[in-house]
Design an enzyme around this catalytic site. Structure first.
Site, PDB file in Angstrom:
ATOM      1  CG  HIS A  17      11.378  25.392  87.998  1.00 54.60           C
ATOM      2  ND1 HIS A  17      10.290  25.631  88.806  1.00 54.60           N
ATOM      3  CD2 HIS A  17      11.081  25.963  86.803  1.00 54.60           C
ATOM      4  CE1 HIS A  17       9.376  26.311  88.120  1.00 54.60           C
ATOM      5  NE2 HIS A  17       9.832  26.530  86.902  1.00 54.60           N
ATOM      6  CB  THR A  97       8.106  22.498  94.995  1.00 51.78           C
ATOM      7  OG1 THR A  97       8.197  22.893  93.621  1.00 51.78           O
ATOM      8  CG2 THR A  97       6.667  22.538  95.461  1.00 51.78           C
ATOM      9  N   PRO A  98       9.185  23.168  98.291  1.00 51.40           N
ATOM     10  CG  PRO A  98       8.905  24.646 100.076  1.00 51.40           C
ATOM     11  CD  PRO A  98       8.578  24.467  98.622  1.00 51.40           C
ATOM     12  NE  ARG A  99      10.777  17.259  95.759  1.00 48.58           N
ATOM     13  CZ  ARG A  99      11.864  16.472  95.728  1.00 48.58           C
ATOM     14  NH1 ARG A  99      11.785  15.197  96.013  1.00 48.58           N
ATOM     15  NH2 ARG A  99      13.042  16.980  95.374  1.00 48.58           N
ATOM     16  CG  HIS A 198       5.075  28.967  86.222  1.00 57.23           C
ATOM     17  ND1 HIS A 198       5.892  29.302  87.264  1.00 57.23           N
ATOM     18  CD2 HIS A 198       5.820  28.165  85.404  1.00 57.23           C
ATOM     19  CE1 HIS A 198       7.077  28.736  87.095  1.00 57.23           C
ATOM     20  NE2 HIS A 198       7.065  28.046  85.975  1.00 57.23           N
ATOM     21  CD  GLU A 201       3.733  26.930  82.463  1.00 56.48           C
ATOM     22  OE1 GLU A 201       3.166  26.788  83.558  1.00 56.48           O
ATOM     23  OE2 GLU A 201       4.673  26.212  82.080  1.00 56.48           O
ATOM     24  CG  ASP A 283      11.055  26.525  82.679  1.00 57.63           C
ATOM     25  OD1 ASP A 283      10.824  26.747  83.875  1.00 57.63           O
ATOM     26  OD2 ASP A 283      10.214  26.053  81.896  1.00 57.63           O
ATOM     27  CG  ASP A 284      12.708  23.132  84.296  1.00 58.23           C
ATOM     28  OD1 ASP A 284      12.762  23.063  85.525  1.00 58.23           O
ATOM     29  OD2 ASP A 284      11.691  23.489  83.676  1.00 58.23           O
TER      30      ASP A 284
END
Ligand code: 5GP
Length: 346
Positions: A17, A97-99, A198, A201, A283-284
């Protein structure tokens, strides 16, 4: 195998992400130019720390407060690509994520255009990394927003000459029911976009089997609770196995957010022993203070993998990328060229 082996290993990263991958260095530079009380060190988990999913998702909201304008979005994307390239990642699929942020004038369109501009600028520098992008749907969003994201992906896939390859579903797994997005995922499939969802989880067997049967995603993110002993079912395992849906596995992320009790218990072992496609991912890397190099090293240490097995794990990841056969072949050739040097030295 020493740290050098894992760093030199050519790697594919399929689950990163963008805003969660921000490094301390980038975060410090962004915060320095702002009138904010955020301390860069408080926007990530330090080594050895854990947190609940609630705490993890609170962190993402704080990170979004900092990365709230196009300049910051550009910098994060640009820096993250360089950081992965330095770790010998040869192919990456980033997701974001388009924000929109009314206070700075950032819209979902300008957000996507900015990310694509950063990717394009990196490509012009001839870094030894191929970068693709998935647009993400957050579980908090509505079906309409998900539909808009799919439309954005379709439009900007053309404009970006194929940099956008698919759609991701992410966001707090304890929020909402992902079934509502099925029409958007079907729309994405109709347009030839790939789907990386996802799933499981946290234990959610009904949602999981419904999405699997309705959509048959191209890859699964995490898949922590697919197996019966983790809150899944035999049917789910059989479905994933028989359709050979690759799993994007992020070891440290799962340990830190406590969805897996310890590295030894990670579901990597279950699926790896079944010879199921498993891809090691970060992931991050920013939020979880890790790197793709470290994740490979942890997997090798925990599951006693030989250097040949580690190499094969990385090589096999190429099969699961959302790009055409020509790109896969190009990467396979690259891996083969690098192999002898790497394995003889280890
Ligand atoms: P962004 O989409 O802003 O580039 O990256 C941050 C977002 O990715 C988070 O707000 C969240 O929606 C998603 N994300 C990051 N890590 C995880 C994770 O471990 N699980 C889930 N479900 N979503 C995540």
């Amino acid at each position: 195998m020493d740290a050098d082996f894992f760093r030199k290993l050519p790697k594919v990263e399929l689950h990163a992400h963008i805003n969660g991958s921000i490094s301390v260095s980038t975060m410090s530079q962004l915060v320095a130019g702002m009138s904010t009380s955020y301390n860069p060190d408080s926007l990530k988990f330090k080594k050895g720390e854990t947190g609940t999913l609630k705490e993890v998702f609170k962190l993402f909201r704080q990170i979004h407060d900092v990365i709230n304008n196009e300049k910051a979005v550009y910098k994060v994307t640009y820096d993250v690509i360089h950081e992965f390239a330095e770790e010998n990642v040869k192919y990456i699929e980033l997701r974001t994520t388009p924000r929109e942020e009314p206070s700075t004038g950032m819209t979902t369109i300008s957000y996507v255009e900015t990310v694509l501009r950063a990717i394009d600028d990196c490509a012009k520098e001839n870094l030894d990394i191929i970068v693709k992008l998935l647009l993400a749907v957050d579980r908090r969003q509505s079906l309409q927003v998900a539909m808009d994201t799919v439309q954005l992906a379709v439009k900007y896939r053309e404009k970006s000459n194929g940099v956008i390859v698919g759609i991701d579903l992410s966001g707090d797994p304890k929020v909402g029911n992902a079934d509502i997005f099925i029409p958007a995922f079907k729309e994405a499939q109709k347009h030839g976009l790939k789907l990386a969802l996802h799933l499981a989880e946290v234990p959610a067997p009904e949602e999981t089997i419904t999405l699997l049967r309705e959509i048959i995603p191209d890859r699964i993110g995490h898949g922590t609770c697919l197996q019966p002993d983790a809150g899944g079912t035999k049917d789910i395992v059989e479905f994933v196995e028989s359709h050979r849906i690759p799993l994007e596995l992020c070891l440290s992320s799962n340990i830190i957010n406590m969805t897996v009790p310890g590295y030894d218990n990670h579901h990597f072992k279950f699926w790896y022993d079944l010879e199921h496609p498993c891809i090691i991912c970060t992931d991050d890397k920013g939020v979880f203070s890790t790197s793709i190099t470290e994740e490979y090293s942890i997997a090798a240490d925990t599951f006693q993998l030989s250097s040949d097995q580690v190499w094969q794990l990385s090589y096999n990841s190429i099969d699961s990328i959302f790009s055409d056969e020509t790109t896969k072949q190009l990467l396979r050739e690259k891996w083969k060229t690098l192999k002898e040097n790497l394995l003889l030295k280890s």
